[in-house]
Write a protein that holds these residues in place. Structure first.
Motif, PDB file in Angstrom:
ATOM      1  N   ALA A 138       9.735   1.731  -1.632  1.00  0.00           N
ATOM      2  CA  ALA A 138       9.924   1.975  -3.205  1.00  0.00           C
ATOM      3  C   ALA A 138       8.880   3.153  -3.366  1.00  0.00           C
ATOM      4  N   GLU A 139       9.683   4.282  -3.911  1.00  0.00           N
ATOM      5  CA  GLU A 139       8.710   5.447  -4.639  1.00  0.00           C
ATOM      6  C   GLU A 139       7.854   4.815  -5.632  1.00  0.00           C
ATOM      7  N   ILE A 173      14.087   7.424   8.169  1.00  0.00           N
ATOM      8  CA  ILE A 173      13.496   6.246   8.578  1.00  0.00           C
ATOM      9  C   ILE A 173      13.575   5.494   7.208  1.00  0.00           C
ATOM     10  N   GLY A 174      13.073   5.994   5.916  1.00  0.00           N
ATOM     11  CA  GLY A 174      13.246   5.150   4.790  1.00  0.00           C
ATOM     12  C   GLY A 174      14.541   4.603   4.485  1.00  0.00           C
ATOM     13  N   ARG A 175      15.664   5.208   5.038  1.00  0.00           N
ATOM     14  CA  ARG A 175      16.837   4.661   4.826  1.00  0.00           C
ATOM     15  C   ARG A 175      17.097   3.347   5.446  1.00  0.00           C
ATOM     16  N   LEU A 176      16.446   3.147   6.477  1.00  0.00           N
ATOM     17  CA  LEU A 176      16.382   1.914   7.160  1.00  0.00           C
ATOM     18  C   LEU A 176      15.712   0.833   6.694  1.00  0.00           C
ATOM     19  N   HIS A 177      15.118   1.215   5.678  1.00  0.00           N
ATOM     20  CA  HIS A 177      14.207   0.270   4.820  1.00  0.00           C
ATOM     21  C   HIS A 177      14.228   0.336   3.346  1.00  0.00           C
ATOM     22  N   LEU A 215       0.702  -1.107  -0.186  1.00  0.00           N
ATOM     23  CA  LEU A 215       0.170   0.086   0.003  1.00  0.00           C
ATOM     24  C   LEU A 215       1.069   1.145   0.279  1.00  0.00           C
ATOM     25  N   PRO A 216       0.427   2.290  -0.510  1.00  0.00           N
ATOM     26  CA  PRO A 216       1.111   3.631  -0.385  1.00  0.00           C
ATOM     27  C   PRO A 216       0.970   4.506   0.629  1.00  0.00           C
ATOM     28  N   VAL A 217       2.057   5.191   1.139  1.00  0.00           N
ATOM     29  CA  VAL A 217       1.787   6.089   2.083  1.00  0.00           C
ATOM     30  C   VAL A 217       2.389   7.469   1.525  1.00  0.00           C
ATOM     31  N   THR A 255       4.082  11.563  -6.162  1.00  0.00           N
ATOM     32  CA  THR A 255       4.942  10.613  -5.719  1.00  0.00           C
ATOM     33  C   THR A 255       4.599  10.124  -4.280  1.00  0.00           C
ATOM     34  N   LEU A 256       4.531   8.761  -4.120  1.00  0.00           N
ATOM     35  CA  LEU A 256       4.110   8.269  -3.104  1.00  0.00           C
ATOM     36  C   LEU A 256       5.063   7.093  -2.658  1.00  0.00           C
TER      37      LEU A 256
END
Lengths: 275, 304
Positions: free
Chosen positions: B141-142, B133-137, B123-125, B151-152
């Motif tokens: 994907a954008e 936080i995105g760097r830890l995951h 699902l998108p957020v 862009t989500l």
């Protein structure tokens, strides 16, 4: 009328809430938690107060407990949101304000509650950001606060890690990132009050026992000072009465170092309202 | 889905459904309704390599980390709030690099669980971009919305191997009644492959139905009656959290691995069972946690 620093600080947080706003605080935030009840009990009786990790709507707790997820916080609430219900409201833009703090805060209002030092091998692993890295994008206004400005380690030039986004991140501005929320509006510290004209923190008000030089010394980013820098407005007796009634366990004091807690003031000219 | 099968199991047998290395979702949050009896039993059984997921947690995660049961942590918060501070064992392990910390966000985890519930791959957020936080995951994907061009961030479905949930009451078929806040328990119950529950009291189905079924038995694989199974966290309406016990743990664990080991010896390994744990804590101390309902003064007194 005598007032302590922790009481005055909480009142300043409360005054960032506008009447009729829907407002949320995260966990581990006793000052913000008490402040929301002060606002609702004084200038913002029509606000929608969402009580932290209980998601209770407009509760009337008889005391604030030392944990953010306790049934005592839901007393008197006619309705309790589900976890999903609150987060859905926040990400679709129906929440007006959230309180956010940080172990580090930069001049754009980016905050770090994740780790000091490199994230892969932190010097200090902090607790974590809860829902912040999504909520900071969409909640209409953010009130930031810290009780550790004087340490010199909190207001920094650059956060070691950005947990929650301020006005400008290394990936761009809020507009460039497509964020619907307005970002940090206020930053309250135990030394003074900052606003964010053009997305940068600016010292706007200062506590009467603090000098601009002290603030500059404690601030890691270039300190901009408002041309009409003023002392912070003293609390009203109504604000203090609500505050003392809702926080008999004085959980708000757990956020301050003991030297800050010894700061006491005698407020002379007492205004009738918080305006 | 066997709504009329008797799901009662001994705690040791129920917890044996959790394999080494499993992705384990922890119910409850902060100091409330944590599945502590199952956490202690996992430690007694010597489980290793767990990948924990959850929202905001405290002694449940910290104790599993202290016991060496954890490989990877994926929560939005682990700590003891302003009151008792940082989580000692979690912090130490993160700083030493002995666990992987993929800190997440409540809203992201919610989206990931909903994707699993709906059988969707993602699902998108709207948030996350601009946050580290995105760097830890690296798995995020954008994506570009085909309708608006926005862009989500696409976050993958999260399907825990096991969800560990504690409820104040339930019946033998696994129907559970919870008091709010439910936190993510309902989402975990439908997203996870296997749900294991403890209840403070097994009651009749009529009683659970009258109180309201929060999580239906057809989602639950095993249910075990464990009085004070969430202690030292709270399980209202039965008991408030035991702040003194949490402080005892935090103080012990702050002293270092030896301190944590002493706590584990006294309250987990050395007790042998949950009956032994309750005896170690003390019956009087446990029953005093029900004093919250007597008066405001008594409730406040528990936290003073």
């Amino acid at each position: 009328m005598s007032v302590t620093l922790d009481e005055w600080f909480v009142v300043l947080l409360a005054r960032t809430i506008r009447p009729s706003e829907t407002v949320f605080h995260g966990f581990g935030s006793p000052c913000a938690q008490v402040a929301m009840h002060v606002a609702r009990g004084t200038h913002a009786p029509d606000m929608v107060l969402v009580e932290g990790a209980t998601y209770a709507v407009n509760p009337e707790p008889l005391f604030i407990p030392p944990t953010g997820n306790d049934a005592s916080l839901t007393r008197g609430a006619a309705y309790t949101m589900r976890f999903e219900e609150f987060f859905d409201a926040a990400v679709r833009g129906d929440v007006d304000r959230m309180f956010l703090s940080g172990g580090q805060i930069d001049g754009f209002g980016n905050t770090n509650v994740t780790a000091i030092g490199p994230a892969g091998r932190p010097k200090v692993k902090l607790g974590g950001g809860g829902g912040g890295c999504n909520l900071a994008a969409t909640i209409r206004h953010l009130t930031l606060w810290t009780t550790r400005h004087r340490s010199g380690r909190t207001l920094v030039e650059t956060c070691d890690f950005i947990t929650d986004m301020g006005h400008v991140t290394p990936l761009g501005t809020r507009a460039e990132l497509g964020y619907t929320g307005g970002g940090p509006e206020w930053l309250i510290t135990e030394l003074g009050v900052f606003d964010f004209p053009a997305g940068r923190a600016r010292l706007r008000q200062i506590f009467p026992d603090v000098s601009p030089a002290e603030v500059r010394l404690a601030t890691g980013f270039d300190l901009e000072v408002a041309g009409d820098l003023r002392p912070v407005m003293p609390p009203s007796s109504a604000e203090l009465a609500v505050l003392r009634a809702v926080d008999p366990l004085e959980v708000r004091r757990s956020e301050f170092s003991s030297s800050e807690l010894s700061r006491a003031f005698t407020a002379s000219a007492e205004p009738d309202c918080a305006c | 889905m066997q709504p009329r099968r008797d799901k009662r199991a001994a705690l040791a047998d129920a917890v044996a459904l959790v394999a080494d290395g499993a992705v384990v979702a922890l119910g409850g949050g902060l100091s409330a309704r944590l599945p502590m009896a199952m956490v202690r039993e996992l430690i007694r059984q010597g489980r290793r390599g767990l990948h924990l997921v959850g929202s905001a947690h405290s002694i449940d995660v910290d104790l599993l980390v202290a016991a060496g049961a954890v490989r990877r942590c994926e929560e939005s918060y682990v700590g003891f709030e302003q009151d008792l501070g940082l989580a000692p064992a979690y912090r130490r392990a993160a700083e030493e690099g002995s666990i992987e910390v993929a800190e997440s966000c409540c809203a992201t985890i919610l989206a990931q669980l909903r994707a699993a519930e709906m059988g969707l791959p993602f699902l998108p957020v709207r948030g996350v971009r601009g946050s580290d936080i995105g760097r830890l995951h690296p798995e995020y994907a954008e994506i570009t919305c085909p309708f608006t061009g926005e862009t989500l961030v696409a976050v993958p479905a999260l399907r825990p191997d096991v969800a560990l949930l504690h409820a104040p009451a339930g019946d033998r078929y696994g129907n559970l009644h919870l008091d709010q806040p439910y936190v993510l328990d309902e989402r975990f119950a439908s997203a996870a492959r296997t749900v294991i529950a403890t209840v403070d009291e097994l009651t009749s189905s009529d009683e659970v139905a009258a109180a309201g079924v929060t999580i239906p038995g057809h989602l639950v694989a095993a249910v075990t009656e464990v009085p004070y199974g969430a202690h030292p966290s709270s399980c209202y309406p039965r008991y408030a959290y035991d702040r003194g016990h949490l402080r005892e743990y935090v103080t012990a664990a702050q002293a270092g691995p030896d301190g944590a080991a002493k706590y584990l010896a006294a309250y987990v390994h050395g007790t042998g069972s949950e009956a032994g744990y309750r005896a170690a804590v003390g019956a009087d101390r446990l029953s005093a946690l029900g004093a919250w309902r007597e008066s405001t003064a008594a409730w406040k007194g528990l936290f003073a």
